[in-house]
Design an enzyme around this catalytic site. Structure first.
Site, PDB file in Angstrom:
ATOM      1  N   HIS A   1       0.833  -1.209   0.000  1.00 30.14           N
ATOM      2  CA  HIS A   1       0.000   0.000   0.000  1.00 30.14           C
ATOM      3  C   HIS A   1       0.866   1.257   0.000  1.00 30.14           C
ATOM      4  CE1 HIS A   1      -3.892  -1.957   1.835  1.00 30.14           C
ATOM      5  NE2 HIS A   1      -3.816  -2.121   0.540  1.00 30.14           N
TER       6      HIS A   1
ATOM      7  N   TYR B   1      -9.372   4.886   2.651  1.00 31.96           N
ATOM      8  CA  TYR B   1     -10.010   3.801   3.416  1.00 31.96           C
ATOM      9  C   TYR B   1     -11.523   3.930   3.536  1.00 31.96           C
ATOM     10  CZ  TYR B   1      -5.713   1.369   4.285  1.00 31.96           C
ATOM     11  OH  TYR B   1      -4.567   0.639   4.091  1.00 31.96           O
TER      12      TYR B   1
ATOM     13  N   GLU C   1       0.832   1.903   8.162  1.00 34.14           N
ATOM     14  CA  GLU C   1       1.304   2.584   6.944  1.00 34.14           C
ATOM     15  C   GLU C   1       1.868   3.972   7.253  1.00 34.14           C
ATOM     16  OE1 GLU C   1      -2.050   2.027   4.275  1.00 34.14           O
ATOM     17  OE2 GLU C   1      -1.789  -0.142   4.445  1.00 34.14           O
TER      18      GLU C   1
ATOM     19  N   PRO D   1      15.528 -10.662  -6.662  1.00 33.28           N
ATOM     20  CA  PRO D   1      15.879 -10.419  -5.250  1.00 33.28           C
ATOM     21  C   PRO D   1      17.043 -11.283  -4.798  1.00 33.28           C
ATOM     22  CG  PRO D   1      13.769 -11.601  -5.415  1.00 33.28           C
ATOM     23  CD  PRO D   1      14.157 -11.211  -6.800  1.00 33.28           C
TER      24      PRO D   1
ATOM     25  N   PHE E   1       6.113 -13.505  -3.614  1.00 28.68           N
ATOM     26  CA  PHE E   1       5.300 -13.672  -4.818  1.00 28.68           C
ATOM     27  C   PHE E   1       5.512 -12.460  -5.712  1.00 28.68           C
ATOM     28  CE2 PHE E   1       2.932 -16.461  -1.980  1.00 28.68           C
ATOM     29  CZ  PHE E   1       2.466 -17.447  -2.825  1.00 28.68           C
TER      30      PHE E   1
HETATM   31  C1  LIG Z   1       7.089  -7.713  -4.923  1.00 29.15           C
HETATM   32  C2  LIG Z   1       7.149  -7.880  -6.427  1.00 29.15           C
HETATM   33  C3  LIG Z   1       8.368  -7.879  -7.060  1.00 29.15           C
HETATM   34  C4  LIG Z   1       8.446  -8.064  -8.439  1.00 29.15           C
HETATM   35  N1  LIG Z   1       9.666  -8.064  -9.039  1.00 29.15           N
HETATM   36  C5  LIG Z   1       9.758  -8.273 -10.379  1.00 29.15           C
HETATM   37  C6  LIG Z   1      11.038  -8.311 -11.015  1.00 29.15           C
HETATM   38  O1  LIG Z   1      12.088  -8.149 -10.378  1.00 29.15           O
HETATM   39  N2  LIG Z   1      11.075  -8.518 -12.363  1.00 29.15           N
HETATM   40  C7  LIG Z   1       9.931  -8.707 -13.097  1.00 29.15           C
HETATM   41  O2  LIG Z   1      10.030  -8.880 -14.318  1.00 29.15           O
HETATM   42  N3  LIG Z   1       8.713  -8.686 -12.495  1.00 29.15           N
HETATM   43  C8  LIG Z   1       8.599  -8.456 -11.170  1.00 29.15           C
HETATM   44  N4  LIG Z   1       7.362  -8.416 -10.573  1.00 29.15           N
HETATM   45  C9  LIG Z   1       6.158  -8.516 -11.435  1.00 29.15           C
HETATM   46  C10 LIG Z   1       5.822  -7.131 -11.984  1.00 29.15           C
HETATM   47  O3  LIG Z   1       5.363  -6.300 -10.933  1.00 29.15           O
HETATM   48  C11 LIG Z   1       4.697  -7.169 -13.035  1.00 29.15           C
HETATM   49  O4  LIG Z   1       3.617  -7.883 -12.513  1.00 29.15           O
HETATM   50  C12 LIG Z   1       5.162  -7.797 -14.342  1.00 29.15           C
HETATM   51  O5  LIG Z   1       6.209  -7.038 -14.915  1.00 29.15           O
HETATM   52  C13 LIG Z   1       3.997  -7.870 -15.342  1.00 29.15           C
HETATM   53  O6  LIG Z   1       3.492  -6.585 -15.520  1.00 29.15           O
HETATM   54  P1  LIG Z   1       2.872  -6.144 -16.912  1.00 29.15           P
HETATM   55  O7  LIG Z   1       2.281  -4.792 -16.750  1.00 29.15           O
HETATM   56  O8  LIG Z   1       3.820  -6.371 -18.023  1.00 29.15           O
HETATM   57  O9  LIG Z   1       1.725  -7.220 -17.096  1.00 29.15           O
HETATM   58  P2  LIG Z   1       0.172  -6.991 -16.774  1.00 29.15           P
HETATM   59  O10 LIG Z   1      -0.428  -6.151 -17.826  1.00 29.15           O
HETATM   60  O11 LIG Z   1       0.040  -6.621 -15.357  1.00 29.15           O
HETATM   61  O12 LIG Z   1      -0.302  -8.504 -16.960  1.00 29.15           O
HETATM   62  C14 LIG Z   1       0.176  -9.503 -16.057  1.00 29.15           C
HETATM   63  C15 LIG Z   1       0.061 -10.869 -16.708  1.00 29.15           C
HETATM   64  O13 LIG Z   1      -1.298 -11.175 -16.885  1.00 29.15           O
HETATM   65  C16 LIG Z   1      -1.545 -11.494 -18.225  1.00 29.15           C
HETATM   66  N5  LIG Z   1      -2.888 -10.955 -18.528  1.00 29.15           N
HETATM   67  C17 LIG Z   1      -3.213  -9.666 -18.667  1.00 29.15           C
HETATM   68  N6  LIG Z   1      -4.542  -9.533 -18.889  1.00 29.15           N
HETATM   69  C18 LIG Z   1      -5.040 -10.794 -18.890  1.00 29.15           C
HETATM   70  C19 LIG Z   1      -6.350 -11.335 -19.073  1.00 29.15           C
HETATM   71  N7  LIG Z   1      -7.368 -10.567 -19.289  1.00 29.15           N
HETATM   72  N8  LIG Z   1      -6.470 -12.682 -19.002  1.00 29.15           N
HETATM   73  C20 LIG Z   1      -5.426 -13.495 -18.802  1.00 29.15           C
HETATM   74  N9  LIG Z   1      -4.173 -13.033 -18.628  1.00 29.15           N
HETATM   75  C21 LIG Z   1      -3.993 -11.704 -18.664  1.00 29.15           C
HETATM   76  C22 LIG Z   1      -0.418 -10.853 -19.027  1.00 29.15           C
HETATM   77  O14 LIG Z   1      -0.122 -11.584 -20.199  1.00 29.15           O
HETATM   78  C23 LIG Z   1       0.730 -10.941 -18.073  1.00 29.15           C
HETATM   79  O15 LIG Z   1       1.398 -12.179 -18.173  1.00 29.15           O
HETATM   80  C24 LIG Z   1       7.267  -8.245  -9.196  1.00 29.15           C
HETATM   81  C25 LIG Z   1       6.026  -8.227  -8.547  1.00 29.15           C
HETATM   82  C26 LIG Z   1       5.973  -8.054  -7.183  1.00 29.15           C
HETATM   83  C27 LIG Z   1       4.629  -8.057  -6.502  1.00 29.15           C
HETATM   84  C1  HEM Z   2      -8.669  -2.640   5.442  1.00 30.75           C
HETATM   85  C2  HEM Z   2      -8.708  -2.437   4.151  1.00 30.75           C
HETATM   86  C3  HEM Z   2      -7.821  -3.135   3.153  1.00 30.75           C
HETATM   87  C4  HEM Z   2      -7.374  -4.419   3.125  1.00 30.75           C
HETATM   88  C5  HEM Z   2      -7.649  -5.517   4.129  1.00 30.75           C
HETATM   89  C6  HEM Z   2      -6.564  -4.568   1.928  1.00 30.75           C
HETATM   90  C7  HEM Z   2      -5.937  -5.726   1.547  1.00 30.75           C
HETATM   91  C8  HEM Z   2      -5.119  -5.839   0.457  1.00 30.75           C
HETATM   92  C9  HEM Z   2      -4.402  -7.034   0.085  1.00 30.75           C
HETATM   93  C10 HEM Z   2      -4.437  -8.356   0.820  1.00 30.75           C
HETATM   94  C11 HEM Z   2      -3.682  -6.753  -1.011  1.00 30.75           C
HETATM   95  C12 HEM Z   2      -2.760  -7.692  -1.786  1.00 30.75           C
HETATM   96  C13 HEM Z   2      -1.352  -7.536  -1.278  1.00 30.75           C
HETATM   97  C14 HEM Z   2      -0.367  -8.307  -2.100  1.00 30.75           C
HETATM   98  O1  HEM Z   2      -0.089  -7.907  -3.231  1.00 30.75           O
HETATM   99  O2  HEM Z   2       0.160  -9.272  -1.586  1.00 30.75           O
HETATM  100  C15 HEM Z   2      -3.929  -5.378  -1.351  1.00 30.75           C
HETATM  101  C16 HEM Z   2      -3.367  -4.745  -2.420  1.00 30.75           C
HETATM  102  C17 HEM Z   2      -3.821  -3.548  -2.890  1.00 30.75           C
HETATM  103  N1  HEM Z   2      -4.664  -2.690  -2.239  1.00 30.75           N
HETATM  104 FE1  HEM Z   2      -5.521  -2.982  -0.459  1.00 30.75          FE
HETATM  105  N2  HEM Z   2      -6.527  -3.375   1.259  1.00 30.75           N
HETATM  106  C18 HEM Z   2      -7.278  -2.478   1.972  1.00 30.75           C
HETATM  107  C19 HEM Z   2      -7.486  -1.156   1.661  1.00 30.75           C
HETATM  108  C20 HEM Z   2      -7.128  -0.592   0.462  1.00 30.75           C
HETATM  109  C21 HEM Z   2      -7.479   0.755   0.066  1.00 30.75           C
HETATM  110  C22 HEM Z   2      -8.230   1.752   0.928  1.00 30.75           C
HETATM  111  C23 HEM Z   2      -6.984   0.931  -1.190  1.00 30.75           C
HETATM  112  C24 HEM Z   2      -7.078   2.163  -2.072  1.00 30.75           C
HETATM  113  C25 HEM Z   2      -8.159   2.549  -2.616  1.00 30.75           C
HETATM  114  C26 HEM Z   2      -6.309  -0.295  -1.571  1.00 30.75           C
HETATM  115  C27 HEM Z   2      -5.650  -0.526  -2.766  1.00 30.75           C
HETATM  116  C28 HEM Z   2      -4.882  -1.621  -3.049  1.00 30.75           C
HETATM  117  C29 HEM Z   2      -4.139  -1.776  -4.285  1.00 30.75           C
HETATM  118  C30 HEM Z   2      -4.110  -0.803  -5.457  1.00 30.75           C
HETATM  119  C31 HEM Z   2      -3.467  -2.987  -4.180  1.00 30.75           C
HETATM  120  C32 HEM Z   2      -2.519  -3.602  -5.212  1.00 30.75           C
HETATM  121  C33 HEM Z   2      -3.109  -4.764  -5.851  1.00 30.75           C
HETATM  122  C34 HEM Z   2      -3.438  -4.634  -7.292  1.00 30.75           C
HETATM  123  O3  HEM Z   2      -3.345  -3.550  -7.869  1.00 30.75           O
HETATM  124  O4  HEM Z   2      -3.772  -5.675  -7.828  1.00 30.75           O
HETATM  125  N3  HEM Z   2      -6.426  -1.185  -0.540  1.00 30.75           N
HETATM  126  N4  HEM Z   2      -4.794  -4.847  -0.444  1.00 30.75           N
END
Ligand SMILES: Cc1cc2nc3c(=O)[nH]c(=O)nc-3n(C[C@H](O)[C@H](O)[C@H](O)COP(=O)(O)OP(=O)(O)OC[C@H]3O[C@@H](n4cnc5c(N)ncnc54)[C@H](O)[C@@H]3O)c2cc1C
Ligand code: HEM
Length: 408
Positions: A85, A95, A137, A284, A399
Site C-alpha cells: 500500500h 479507506y 502505513e 531479489p 510472490f
Molecule cells: C514484490 C514484487 C516484485 C516483483 N519483481 C519483479 C522483477 O524483479 N522482475 C519482473 O520482471 N517482475 C517483477 N514483478 C512482477 C511485476 O510487478 C509485473 O507484474 C510484471 O512485470 C507484469 O506486468 P505487466 O504490466 O507487463 O503485465 P500486466 O499487464 O500486469 O499482466 C500480467 C500478466 O497477466 C496477463 N494478462 C493480462 N490480462 C489478462 C487477461 N485478461 N487474461 C489473462 N491473462 C492476462 C499478461 O499476459 C501478463 O502475463 C514483481 C512483482 C511483485 C509483486
Molecule cells: C482494510 C482495508 C484493506 C485491506 C484488508 C486490503 C488488503 C489488500 C491485500 C491483501 C492486497 C494484496 C497484497 C499483495 O499484493 O500481496 C492489497 C493490495 C492492494 N490494495 Fe488494499 N486493502 C485495503 C485497503 C485498500 C485501500 C483503501 C486501497 C485504495 C483505494 C487499496 C488498494 C490496493 C491496491 C491498489 C493494491 C494492489 C493490488 C493490485 O493492484 O492488484 N487497498 N490490499
C-alpha cells in the site's frame, strides 16, 4: 474497541461473507470503479481481470474480521500488505471509500439477510481494521521519506543504462533526476514504477525487486517481458512498455524501496543462506547474493537458479564470476528443457531428492532459505523444503504478484 455483541455478530457472519466472497468483491469493484474512476490509476487491471486482487483484498478483510478481538496477531500480514500500500501511495483518505463500497456490496449481495445490525457491526469492524492499516502505513510513510536519501510519493529517475540479460529479461539502471542521494534498502526489497504508457488512459503501477546490492549510486531493476498469448492472454502492459518504449535518457516515476522479504547482513547472523530462484525470480536473489558477497564474504551461500534453458538464463556470467571469486559460494543451474549444447547441474524440476544431494545436512538444519519464482515453482520448492525438515521460520519467499498460499 468493539463491544462483545458486535464481535459476536462479526464472527458469526464471516463464514457467510466468505461463501459469497466472489460475488461481493465483484460487486464491490464494479461500484468502486464506477464511482471513483481515478482509482483505476492505482489498481492493477490485469489482476482485476484475473480475479487475483479481488480475492486478496476480500480474504484479508475476512481474515482480519475473524481476528477482530486480537488484531495484534495479524500485524505481520498487515505489515506485508502495508508495504505494498505504501509503495502504491494508498492514503488514509482512501479507506472510507473502500469501506463504504464494501458495505454497499455486502448489502446488494446478501439482500434482506444483511440486517441493519449486521451492516452496523461490519461498519464498526471495518473502521477498526482500517485504523490498524493506517497506523502501520503511517510509520512506513515516515520511514520512507525520513531516511537519508528518502522521499515521499514518486520521484523521477533517469534510465542511464539498459542491458539485455537474456532473450526476455532486461536490466534498467536508474539514477535520480535531481542528482541527490538515494535511499538505501535491504536486499529483497522492491521499488514501484508508475508508468505512463502512451495510448493508455490510466497510469500503471508495478513493483520490481531491486536486483543489485544497496549502497550504490543507482538502483537496478531487471524485468521480464510478459509476451502473453493473444488473444487469450494479452501482452503485459508495463513490462512490454519498459522493454520497447523506455530507452536510456528517459525518465520513470519511482516510489521508495519497500517490502519485508529481506535479508539483513547487519543483524549479526552468519547462518548458511540458500537462495533458490526460478526465471525472473532471480532478481531479489542476485541482490541478496551481491550484498552478502560485499558485506559478509565469509558467509556460506548456495545459489540455485532454475531456467528453461540457456537462452532464458539471466546473469549467468555474473554468478559464475562471483562463484570463482568467493570460496563459500556454491552455485547450481537447473534447466527444465535444455537445448543442444546446454550444460547444467540438474535437468528437470527441483525436488527434495536433488536438494538433499547438494545441500550439507548442517545447512538443512540451520540454513535460511529464500526463494522466488513462478507459483508452481515456489509450491514445489516449499514442499521439498518441508519434506527435508526445514522449519517454517527458516523459509522465506516472495510472490511476484498478490501474495497467496503455497499449499497444494
Ligand atoms: C514484490 C514484487 C516484485 C516483483 N519483481 C519483479 C522483477 O524483479 N522482475 C519482473 O520482471 N517482475 C517483477 N514483478 C512482477 C511485476 O510487478 C509485473 O507484474 C510484471 O512485470 C507484469 O506486468 P505487466 O504490466 O507487463 O503485465 P500486466 O499487464 O500486469 O499482466 C500480467 C500478466 O497477466 C496477463 N494478462 C493480462 N490480462 C489478462 C487477461 N485478461 N487474461 C489473462 N491473462 C492476462 C499478461 O499476459 C501478463 O502475463 C514483481 C512483482 C511483485 C509483486
Ligand atoms: C482494510 C482495508 C484493506 C485491506 C484488508 C486490503 C488488503 C489488500 C491485500 C491483501 C492486497 C494484496 C497484497 C499483495 O499484493 O500481496 C492489497 C493490495 C492492494 N490494495 Fe488494499 N486493502 C485495503 C485497503 C485498500 C485501500 C483503501 C486501497 C485504495 C483505494 C487499496 C488498494 C490496493 C491496491 C491498489 C493494491 C494492489 C493490488 C493490485 O493492484 O492488484 N487497498 N490490499
Amino acid at each position: 474497541m468493539l463491544n462483545p455483541s458486535t464481535i459476536a455478530i462479526i464472527k458469526s457472519t464471516v463464514p457467510v461473507l466468505e461463501v459469497h466472497g466472489t460475488a461481493i468483491t465483484k460487486r464491490f469493484y464494479e461500484l468502486l470503479f464506477t464511482n471513483h474512476p481515478e482509482l483505476l490509476n492505482i489498481f492493477n487491471h490485469a489482476n482485476q481481470r484475473q480475479g487475483k486482487q479481488s480475492g486478496a483484498l476480500a480474504n484479508a478483510v475476512y481474515a482480519a474480521a475473524a481476528n477482530i478481538d486480537r488484531l495484534e496477531q495479524i500485524i505481520p500480514v498487515v505489515k506485508q500488505i502495508g508495504h505494498k500500500h505504501r509503495a502504491l501511495g494508498i492514503k488514509p483518505e482512501h479507506y472510507p471509500i473502500v469501506g463504504e463500497h464494501l458495505l454497499i456490496a455486502i448489502k446488494d449481495v446478501l439482500g434482506d439477510a444483511a440486517t441493519d445490525e449486521i451492516i452496523g457491526a461490519w461498519a464498526e469492524a471495518y473502521g477498526v481494521i482500517a485504523d490498524a492499516f493506517i497506523g502501520v502505513e503511517a510509520e512506513m510513510y515516515a520511514q520512507a521519506a525520513g531516511q537519508l536519501g528518502g522521499w515521499d510519493g514518486f520521484r523521477k529517475f533517469i534510465v542511464t543504462r539498459k542491458e539485455q540479460e537474456s532473450s526476455v529479461i532486461t536490466s534498467f539502471y536508474l539514477r535520480p533526476a535531481d542528482g541527490q542521494a538515494i535511499a538505501s534498502f535491504l536486499p529483497g526489497q522492491y521499488i514501484t514504477v508508475r508508468a505512463n504508457v502512451p495510448g493508455s488512459a490510466n497510469t500503471h503501477l508495478r513493483h520490481y525487486s531491486l536486483s543489485d546490492a544497496p549502497g550504490l549510486s543507482y538502483y537496478r531493476i531487471t524485468v521480464k517481458r510478459e509476451a502473453g498469448t493473444e488473444p487469450q492472454q494479452p501482452a503485459g502492459i508495463v513490462s512490454n512498455y519498459l522493454h520497447d518504449q523506455v530507452h536510456v535518457g528517459d525518465a520513470l516515476d519511482i516510489s521508495a524501496p519497500a517490502g519485508d522479504f529481506t535479508i539483513d547482513p547487519a543483524n549479526g547472523s552468519d547462518a548458511p543462506v540458500v537462495l533458490i530462484s526460478g526465471g525472473v525470480g532471480l532478481t531479489p536473489m542476485v541482490s541478496m547474493l551481491n550484498t552478502i558477497a560485499a558485506q559478509q564474504p565469509d558467509r556460506s551461500v548456495t545459489y540455485i537458479h532454475a531456467a528453461i534453458n540457456s537462452e532464458l538464463h539471466a546473469m549467468r556470467d555474473h554468478v559464475t564470476a562471483l562463484t570463482e571469486q568467493l570460496a563459500p559460494l556454491t552455485s547450481y543451474v537447473c534447466y527444465a528443457s535444455p537445448i543442444a549444447g546446454d550444460r547444467c547441474d540438474h535437468e528437470g524440476l527441483i525436488d527434495a531428492a536433488w536438494l538433499q544431494s547438494i545441500l550439507p545436512a548442517a545447512t538443512l538444519h540451520t540454513g535460511e532459505f529464500y526463494f522466488c519464482g513462478p507459483t508452481p515453482f515456489m509450491k514445489a520448492v516449499n514442499h521439498a523444503l518441508k519434506q527435508l525438515g526445514v522449519s517454517p521460520d527458516r523459509i522465506h519467499y516472495e510472490f511476484f504478484g498478490p501474495a497467496g498460499s503455497l499449499e497444494a
